[in-house]
Design a protein around this motif. Structure first.
Motif, short mmCIF file in Angstrom:
data_model
loop_
_atom_site.label_atom_id
_atom_site.label_comp_id
_atom_site.label_asym_id
_atom_site.label_seq_id
_atom_site.Cartn_x
_atom_site.Cartn_y
_atom_site.Cartn_z
N ASN A 10 -11.68 -33.39 16.25
CA ASN A 10 -13.01 -33.62 15.69
C ASN A 10 -13.59 -34.96 16.17
O ASN A 10 -14.79 -35.06 16.44
CB ASN A 10 -12.98 -33.58 14.17
N VAL A 11 -12.74 -35.97 16.28
CA VAL A 11 -13.19 -37.27 16.78
C VAL A 11 -13.70 -37.13 18.21
O VAL A 11 -14.78 -37.61 18.55
CB VAL A 11 -12.08 -38.33 16.69
N VAL A 12 -12.93 -36.46 19.05
CA VAL A 12 -13.33 -36.26 20.45
C VAL A 12 -14.63 -35.47 20.51
O VAL A 12 -15.54 -35.80 21.28
CB VAL A 12 -12.20 -35.57 21.24
N SER A 13 -14.74 -34.45 19.70
CA SER A 13 -15.95 -33.63 19.67
C SER A 13 -17.17 -34.46 19.28
O SER A 13 -18.24 -34.34 19.89
CB SER A 13 -15.76 -32.47 18.70
N GLU A 14 -17.03 -35.29 18.27
CA GLU A 14 -18.15 -36.12 17.83
C GLU A 14 -18.50 -37.20 18.85
O GLU A 14 -19.66 -37.54 19.03
CB GLU A 14 -17.85 -36.76 16.47
N MET A 15 -17.50 -37.76 19.51
CA MET A 15 -17.76 -38.80 20.51
C MET A 15 -18.53 -38.25 21.70
O MET A 15 -19.28 -38.98 22.35
CB MET A 15 -16.45 -39.45 20.96
N LYS A 16 -18.37 -36.98 21.99
CA LYS A 16 -19.11 -36.36 23.09
C LYS A 16 -20.60 -36.22 22.74
O LYS A 16 -21.43 -36.12 23.63
CB LYS A 16 -18.53 -34.99 23.43
#
Length: 58
Positions: A10-16
């Motif tokens: 989820n962190v990676v998804s939001e950072m994108k």
């Protein structure tokens, strides 16, 4: 352990989704912050000199 994996996904998804500033914007914002800090530095320095002068006069 799967909860941690889901969290990092989820962190990676939001950072994108983050809109990062360009280099030119970063330089402009840095200049604005620097000038603002210098302005308030000078303002409070003069204010301090004035207050000190008033206190010394009394």
């Amino acid at each position: 352990m799967s909860n941690n994996k889901n969290f990092f996904q989820n962190v990676v998804s939001e950072m994108k989704k983050v809109s990062w500033p360009t280099g030119q914007e970063t330089a402009r914002f840095t200049m604005i912050v620097t000038l603002t800090v210098i302005f308030f530095l000078a303002f409070f320095y003069v204010l301090d000199l004035g207050i000190t002068a008033v206190i010394d006069f009394l």
